[in-house]
Design a protein around this motif. Sequence first.
Motif, short mmCIF file in Angstrom:
data_model
loop_
_atom_site.label_atom_id
_atom_site.label_comp_id
_atom_site.label_asym_id
_atom_site.label_seq_id
_atom_site.Cartn_x
_atom_site.Cartn_y
_atom_site.Cartn_z
N CYS A 40 -19.01 -17.74 13.83
CA CYS A 40 -18.49 -19.27 14.38
C CYS A 40 -17.91 -19.06 15.57
O CYS A 40 -17.11 -18.45 15.90
CB CYS A 40 -17.51 -19.70 13.25
N CYS A 43 -13.95 -20.09 15.39
CA CYS A 43 -12.91 -19.09 14.66
C CYS A 43 -13.36 -17.48 14.62
O CYS A 43 -12.43 -16.79 14.29
CB CYS A 43 -12.61 -19.55 13.27
N CYS A 71 -16.22 -20.67 6.73
CA CYS A 71 -14.95 -21.09 7.28
C CYS A 71 -14.88 -22.58 7.39
O CYS A 71 -13.59 -23.13 7.55
CB CYS A 71 -14.85 -20.64 8.79
N HIS A 73 -16.02 -24.74 9.52
CA HIS A 73 -16.53 -25.37 10.96
C HIS A 73 -18.09 -25.83 10.75
O HIS A 73 -18.84 -24.90 10.25
CB HIS A 73 -16.26 -24.49 12.07
ZN LIG Z 1 -15.18 -21.38 11.93
#
Ligand SMILES: [Zn+2]
Length: 90
Positions: A40, A43, A71, A73
């Motif tokens: 990602c 993050c 996560c 996102h």
């Molecule tokens: Zn993320």
Amino acid sequence: MSSVLTTALLETVTIRTVTIPSCQMHQGFYRKPVKLRWTCPRCGQPRGKPVPTRSYDGSRCLIVDGWVNPCGHVDYYDDVRREAQGNGLN
Ligand SMILES: [Zn+2]
């Protein structure tokens, strides 16, 4: 402990080739494979597993790869195209 760290490092450099719409108005036709670091961009955690996904450009449907990041996102194809251009892998 060290083997756990090694595994984590290997996961952060995983590179995958996925197929995405090559432009926003793909007309049900324009897609391309791109190589991405499978983490990602926000993050750094691993991205979700790619699965065949329908993308609509407003009128036509195209089968490409899609994924849901654990996560939370969201990777939009616009961002992914920009990433693929700038990541030095494509
Ligand atoms: Zn993320």
